[in-house]
Design a protein around this motif. Structure first.
Motif, PDB file in Angstrom:
ATOM      1  N   GLU A 165       1.363  -5.191   8.494  1.00 26.59           N
ATOM      2  CA  GLU A 165       1.471  -4.290   7.643  1.00 26.59           C
ATOM      3  C   GLU A 165       2.515  -5.180   7.143  1.00 26.59           C
ATOM      4  O   GLU A 165       3.077  -6.090   7.730  1.00 26.59           O
ATOM      5  CB  GLU A 165       1.295  -2.970   7.343  1.00 26.59           C
ATOM      6  CG  GLU A 165      -0.090  -2.384   8.449  1.00 26.59           C
ATOM      7  CD  GLU A 165       0.197  -1.222   8.643  1.00 26.59           C
ATOM      8  OE1 GLU A 165       1.790  -0.701   8.300  1.00 26.59           O
ATOM      9  OE2 GLU A 165      -0.483  -0.673   9.517  1.00 26.59           O
ATOM     10  N   ARG A 166       1.968  -5.145   5.326  1.00 25.13           N
ATOM     11  CA  ARG A 166       3.495  -5.846   4.653  1.00 25.13           C
ATOM     12  C   ARG A 166       3.514  -4.371   3.340  1.00 25.13           C
ATOM     13  O   ARG A 166       2.539  -4.764   2.540  1.00 25.13           O
ATOM     14  CB  ARG A 166       3.488  -7.436   3.992  1.00 25.13           C
ATOM     15  CG  ARG A 166       4.863  -7.634   3.917  1.00 25.13           C
ATOM     16  CD  ARG A 166       4.634  -9.105   3.973  1.00 25.13           C
ATOM     17  NE  ARG A 166       4.071  -9.728   3.027  1.00 25.13           N
ATOM     18  CZ  ARG A 166       3.424 -10.935   2.423  1.00 25.13           C
ATOM     19  NH1 ARG A 166       4.130 -12.248   3.217  1.00 25.13           N
ATOM     20  NH2 ARG A 166       2.956 -11.399   1.497  1.00 25.13           N
ATOM     21  N   GLY A 167       4.870  -4.236   3.209  1.00 28.85           N
ATOM     22  CA  GLY A 167       5.066  -3.353   2.239  1.00 28.85           C
ATOM     23  C   GLY A 167       4.428  -2.072   2.257  1.00 28.85           C
ATOM     24  O   GLY A 167       4.410  -2.069   1.119  1.00 28.85           O
ATOM     25  N   VAL A 168       3.871  -1.448   3.088  1.00 28.02           N
ATOM     26  CA  VAL A 168       2.968  -0.755   3.206  1.00 28.02           C
ATOM     27  C   VAL A 168       4.415   0.570   3.203  1.00 28.02           C
ATOM     28  O   VAL A 168       5.524   0.650   3.964  1.00 28.02           O
ATOM     29  CB  VAL A 168       2.347  -0.451   4.226  1.00 28.02           C
ATOM     30  CG1 VAL A 168       1.635   1.140   4.475  1.00 28.02           C
ATOM     31  CG2 VAL A 168       1.376  -1.665   4.771  1.00 28.02           C
ATOM     32  N   VAL A 169       4.002   1.821   2.229  1.00 32.93           N
ATOM     33  CA  VAL A 169       5.070   3.145   2.081  1.00 32.93           C
ATOM     34  C   VAL A 169       3.943   3.774   2.749  1.00 32.93           C
ATOM     35  O   VAL A 169       2.906   4.409   2.048  1.00 32.93           O
ATOM     36  CB  VAL A 169       5.892   3.165   1.070  1.00 32.93           C
ATOM     37  CG1 VAL A 169       6.899   1.937   0.918  1.00 32.93           C
ATOM     38  CG2 VAL A 169       5.082   3.123  -0.392  1.00 32.93           C
ATOM     39  N   VAL A 170       4.309   5.028   3.390  1.00 32.79           N
ATOM     40  CA  VAL A 170       3.584   6.707   3.880  1.00 32.79           C
ATOM     41  C   VAL A 170       4.950   7.498   3.892  1.00 32.79           C
ATOM     42  O   VAL A 170       5.863   7.263   3.883  1.00 32.79           O
ATOM     43  CB  VAL A 170       3.607   6.625   5.270  1.00 32.79           C
ATOM     44  CG1 VAL A 170       2.788   7.727   5.543  1.00 32.79           C
ATOM     45  CG2 VAL A 170       1.996   4.826   5.939  1.00 32.79           C
ATOM     46  N   ARG A 171       4.282   8.107   2.659  1.00 35.66           N
ATOM     47  CA  ARG A 171       5.448   9.381   2.340  1.00 35.66           C
ATOM     48  C   ARG A 171       5.265  10.600   1.536  1.00 35.66           C
ATOM     49  O   ARG A 171       4.433  10.074   0.947  1.00 35.66           O
ATOM     50  CB  ARG A 171       6.610   8.897   0.844  1.00 35.66           C
ATOM     51  CG  ARG A 171       7.261   9.613   0.726  1.00 35.66           C
ATOM     52  CD  ARG A 171       7.631   8.705  -0.788  1.00 35.66           C
ATOM     53  NE  ARG A 171       8.514   7.157  -0.324  1.00 35.66           N
ATOM     54  CZ  ARG A 171       9.150   5.894  -1.096  1.00 35.66           C
ATOM     55  NH1 ARG A 171       7.933   5.740  -1.986  1.00 35.66           N
ATOM     56  NH2 ARG A 171       9.175   4.476  -0.426  1.00 35.66           N
ATOM     57  N   LEU A 188       0.856  -0.845  -0.181  1.00 43.41           N
ATOM     58  CA  LEU A 188      -0.494  -0.469   0.231  1.00 43.41           C
ATOM     59  C   LEU A 188       0.942   1.301   0.166  1.00 43.41           C
ATOM     60  O   LEU A 188       1.832   1.321   0.795  1.00 43.41           O
ATOM     61  CB  LEU A 188      -1.191   0.217   1.395  1.00 43.41           C
ATOM     62  CG  LEU A 188      -1.865   0.976   1.092  1.00 43.41           C
ATOM     63  CD1 LEU A 188      -2.983   1.300   0.980  1.00 43.41           C
ATOM     64  CD2 LEU A 188      -1.692   1.666   2.927  1.00 43.41           C
ATOM     65  N   ALA A 189       0.657   2.707  -0.613  1.00 45.13           N
ATOM     66  CA  ALA A 189       1.259   3.720  -0.918  1.00 45.13           C
ATOM     67  C   ALA A 189       0.285   5.036  -0.282  1.00 45.13           C
ATOM     68  O   ALA A 189      -0.979   4.612  -1.583  1.00 45.13           O
ATOM     69  CB  ALA A 189       1.741   4.291  -2.295  1.00 45.13           C
ATOM     70  N   GLY A 213       8.085  -3.108  11.859  1.00 40.88           N
ATOM     71  CA  GLY A 213       9.034  -3.029  11.467  1.00 40.88           C
ATOM     72  C   GLY A 213       9.596  -2.211   9.999  1.00 40.88           C
ATOM     73  O   GLY A 213       8.438  -2.187   9.026  1.00 40.88           O
ATOM     74  N   PRO A 214      10.600  -2.383   9.393  1.00 40.16           N
ATOM     75  CA  PRO A 214      11.007  -1.877   8.309  1.00 40.16           C
ATOM     76  C   PRO A 214      10.286  -2.414   6.699  1.00 40.16           C
ATOM     77  O   PRO A 214       9.818  -1.934   5.692  1.00 40.16           O
ATOM     78  CB  PRO A 214      12.446  -1.533   8.067  1.00 40.16           C
ATOM     79  CG  PRO A 214      12.852  -1.003   9.620  1.00 40.16           C
ATOM     80  CD  PRO A 214      11.833  -1.635   9.841  1.00 40.16           C
ATOM     81  N   SER A 215      10.454  -3.950   7.257  1.00 39.23           N
ATOM     82  CA  SER A 215       9.651  -4.534   5.943  1.00 39.23           C
ATOM     83  C   SER A 215       7.947  -4.735   5.835  1.00 39.23           C
ATOM     84  O   SER A 215       7.143  -4.988   5.417  1.00 39.23           O
ATOM     85  CB  SER A 215       9.929  -6.273   6.580  1.00 39.23           C
ATOM     86  OG  SER A 215       9.286  -6.637   7.603  1.00 39.23           O
ATOM     87  N   ASN A 216       7.754  -3.939   7.072  1.00 42.69           N
ATOM     88  CA  ASN A 216       5.974  -3.651   7.922  1.00 42.69           C
ATOM     89  C   ASN A 216       5.603  -2.631   7.084  1.00 42.69           C
ATOM     90  O   ASN A 216       4.868  -2.216   6.160  1.00 42.69           O
ATOM     91  CB  ASN A 216       5.571  -4.044   9.165  1.00 42.69           C
ATOM     92  CG  ASN A 216       5.459  -5.221   9.448  1.00 42.69           C
ATOM     93  OD1 ASN A 216       6.742  -5.369  10.701  1.00 42.69           O
ATOM     94  ND2 ASN A 216       5.521  -5.972   8.946  1.00 42.69           N
ATOM     95  N   VAL A 217       6.130  -1.752   7.774  1.00 43.53           N
ATOM     96  CA  VAL A 217       5.546   0.095   7.560  1.00 43.53           C
ATOM     97  C   VAL A 217       7.057   0.426   7.093  1.00 43.53           C
ATOM     98  O   VAL A 217       7.959   0.820   7.828  1.00 43.53           O
ATOM     99  CB  VAL A 217       4.601   0.651   7.702  1.00 43.53           C
ATOM    100  CG1 VAL A 217       5.198   0.559   9.285  1.00 43.53           C
ATOM    101  CG2 VAL A 217       4.154   2.301   7.184  1.00 43.53           C
ATOM    102  N   THR A 218       7.363   1.789   6.031  1.00 40.30           N
ATOM    103  CA  THR A 218       8.588   2.609   5.794  1.00 40.30           C
ATOM    104  C   THR A 218       7.337   4.299   5.906  1.00 40.30           C
ATOM    105  O   THR A 218       7.151   4.205   5.472  1.00 40.30           O
ATOM    106  CB  THR A 218       9.193   2.418   5.007  1.00 40.30           C
ATOM    107  OG1 THR A 218      10.094   0.884   4.568  1.00 40.30           O
ATOM    108  CG2 THR A 218      10.162   3.056   4.535  1.00 40.30           C
ATOM    109  N   LEU A 219       7.930   4.441   6.630  1.00 39.08           N
ATOM    110  CA  LEU A 219       8.071   6.710   7.076  1.00 39.08           C
ATOM    111  C   LEU A 219       8.522   6.979   5.997  1.00 39.08           C
ATOM    112  O   LEU A 219      10.317   7.205   7.217  1.00 39.08           O
ATOM    113  CB  LEU A 219       7.230   6.751   7.976  1.00 39.08           C
ATOM    114  CG  LEU A 219       5.801   6.186   8.655  1.00 39.08           C
ATOM    115  CD1 LEU A 219       5.778   4.784   8.829  1.00 39.08           C
ATOM    116  CD2 LEU A 219       5.056   6.777   9.688  1.00 39.08           C
ATOM    117  N   GLN A 220       8.633   8.125   5.103  1.00 38.89           N
ATOM    118  CA  GLN A 220       9.645   8.700   4.491  1.00 38.89           C
ATOM    119  C   GLN A 220       9.144   9.863   4.362  1.00 38.89           C
ATOM    120  O   GLN A 220       8.483   9.944   3.048  1.00 38.89           O
ATOM    121  CB  GLN A 220      10.722   7.897   3.193  1.00 38.89           C
ATOM    122  CG  GLN A 220      11.880   7.004   4.127  1.00 38.89           C
ATOM    123  CD  GLN A 220      11.796   5.736   2.603  1.00 38.89           C
ATOM    124  OE1 GLN A 220      10.903   5.661   1.947  1.00 38.89           O
ATOM    125  NE2 GLN A 220      12.918   5.194   3.157  1.00 38.89           N
ATOM    126  N   GLY A 221       9.593  11.117   4.974  1.00 39.21           N
ATOM    127  CA  GLY A 221       9.682  12.002   3.778  1.00 39.21           C
ATOM    128  C   GLY A 221       8.414  13.529   3.964  1.00 39.21           C
ATOM    129  O   GLY A 221       8.508  13.667   3.531  1.00 39.21           O
TER     130      GLY A 221
END
Length: 542
Positions: free
Chosen positions: A400-406, A374-375, A425-433
């Motif tokens: 979750e898996r592979g979710v990006v919040v950007r 999910l993006a 963790g990062p494999s679940n969700v990554t927040l950037q920017g």
């Protein structure tokens, strides 16, 4: 429309000079009229020889190209059915509509006012449909239904310029448990209000994730408004009071739709609540430049503006506006662990003071059991504290898996910016920017069991808001036009969330979305295009 087939005149068409081609029979089109001062014993083929009742009209067969027109400004009791022996040719549709001045009204004391059953090639336009409010539980004012169990889908049904009120559902597109549904259905410029369960509903057979089958294909909703659909306080076993629900569909575009003030009477003990605009058991759904506000729930869940619900894939919510909904402005949810909720995008949206009636739910929420790829990118979130307390700007549950919040803009007052379940963790969700701005009260992110009072402390402890070894998150003033924490009371107030400086322009992280997720929208709620450089937030600065 049941009854005997119409007698037709047969013509021979010559398609090449000097020789006769295979005969091509084109039945002539007929126009039938129904008027308040008509006569059921008349021919019905002109305004001066119009029939008087819908019962008489329903005994005529409608061949491709025929029209049935009701006198504008008049009211007719009963219903009209276009059945398997009628219509069927998308190129020469049957037309149901009005003639003269204004819309005709069909009053249906029980059951649908207009039914399209196991056939296509139908246009329904310029009509008001009214129910008694006590119709059977599954009845819709305009009901498209198919229980065909093989072959192609009925195709080419268009609904336009209708007003539907007083039914369980305003407009429904459905298929039986074993049937195929419709293809190429369009609903345009429709107003659906005062219907108990929903304004619009598409549904079909139960979803099987191992072999997904969608009843309907290629659905379009344009300029459809669903408001004041209250819900049923006696419905203790299901959600009622929805605005627009899209289920069992492969390929749907919803543009310029609106859902507001729905769900006010939904049952308080129902296991699920209503939502303004949402999809389930569907793929390839795009909702853009649409509006959801003041949608409510009687239960402790839902009441959201927009949602991608269970078993939705390759779908997008983009360039929409949500405010003052009981639940989240935008959410993604999955009930089962089955790999069917994947490759979706929520982008370039605005949410203001959503989720304040359900503390803990968040203005943007990602929750459930199995959400993949999910993006959530370039949205604007403004959330102030309600008297009862509010959830965060962003709520992240486990599963979750592979979710990006950007590249989102998160602005809060006296509530957390982010609340996340333990173990993400990062494999679940990554927040950037993203830009995290506390306009009032302490800056706080709740990540699992820990609470962080600064962006730097959170980054150091979790590795979030990092890219290429450097910090990428922000905490800067976005210079919103309406002040540090603007409120929205109507859609006309949306300019209050427009940034008036360039503090966030070009500050986003330029990274690809998860593989297969639909592209983020290129225009904001106001229709203005974004520059090529990534920006933080869902609104182009002025």
């Amino acid at each position: 429309m049941r009854g005997a087939a119409l007698a037709v005149t047969v013509g021979l068409t010559v398609v090449a000079a000097g020789c006769a081609a295979t005969p091509h029979y084109v039945p002539p089109a007929h126009t039938y009229y129904v008027a308040r001062d008509g006569d059921d014993g008349a021919a019905g083929t002109s305004p001066g020889t119009a029939w008087r009742t819908l019962d008489r009209a329903d005994r005529a067969g409608l061949a491709p190209g025929d029209r049935l027109l009701l006198e504008g400004g008049a009211r007719f009791e009963g219903s009209v059915t276009v059945g398997p022996k009628d219509a069927g040719d998308a190129g020469r549709p049957v037309v149901l509509g009005s003639f003269g001045t204004g819309r005709a009204t069909i009053d249906s004391p029980a059951g649908p006012a207009v039914s399209v059953y196991d056939t296509g090639g139908v246009q329904v336009r310029d009509l008001a449909l009214r129910g008694s409010g006590t119709s059977r539980a599954r009845d819709a004012g305009l009901n498209l239904y198919s229980d065909l169990d093989g072959g192609g889908r009925p195709a080419g049904v268009t609904v336009s310029d209708v007003d539907v009120a007083g039914f369980r559902v305003g407009v429904a597109v459905g298929a039986s448990a074993h049937g195929v549904g419709f293809r190429d259905v369009a609903v345009r410029r429709a107003v659906l209000h005062g219907n108990t369960d929903a304004g619009f509903l598409a549904y079909g057979p139960d979803f099987k994730p191992a072999r997904p089958v969608y009843a309907h294909a290629d659905l379009t909703l344009d300029s459809v408004t669903a408001y004041g659909n209250p819900g049923d306080p006696r419905a203790h076993d299901r959600h009622t009071g929805d605005g627009i629900v899209v289920g069992s569909v492969r390929g749907a575009t919803l543009r310029h739709v609106a859902a507001h003030d729905n769900g006010a009477r939904a049952a308080s003990d129902a296991p699920e609540g209503p939502v303004g605009v949402w999809a389930y058991d569907a793929t390839g759904v795009v909702v853009e430049h649409s509006l959801a506000y003041r949608n409510h729930t009687g239960s402790a869940v839902d009441g959201a503006g927009f949602g991608l619900d269970s078993n939705v894939s390759e779908s997008a919510l983009r360039g929409n506006l949500a405010f003052d909904n009981d639940g989240p402005g935008f959410y993604a949810y999955q009930r089962w662990v089955n790999g069917a909720h994947l490759r979706n995008t929520i982008s370039h949206n605005i949410t203001v003071d959503d989720g304040r009636a359900l503390p803990g739910h968040g203005a943007i929420a990602v929750y459930g059991q199995d959400i993949r790829d999910l993006a959530v990118v370039q949205n604007t979130v403004v959330l102030s504290r309600s008297p009862a307390g509010s959830g965060p700007a962003l709520r992240l549950q486990s599963g979750e898996r592979g979710v990006v919040v950007r590249n989102n803009l998160l602005v809060t007052g006296d509530v957390p910016l982010v609340v996340a379940d333990p173990g993400l963790g990062p494999s679940n969700v990554t927040l950037q920017g993203n830009n995290y701005r506390s306009a009032k009260g302490d800056w706080q992110v709740r990540w699992g069991a820990e609470r962080y009072g600064s962006l730097a402390a959170w980054q150091a402890a979790t590795g979030q808001e990092m890219h290429g070894g450097g910090a990428v998150g922000l905490d800067v003033d976005p210079c919103l036009a309406g002040g540090a924490l603007p409120r929205i009371g109507s859609p006309d107030d949306a300019p209050r969330v427009v940034p008036t400086c360039d503090a966030l322009a070009g500050q986003g992280v330029d990274l690809p979305l998860p593989h297969g997720a639909p592209p983020a929208g290129g225009a904001d709620w106001f229709g203005r295009s974004f520059d090529a450089a990534p920006q933080v937030g869902g609104v182009v600065p002025r």
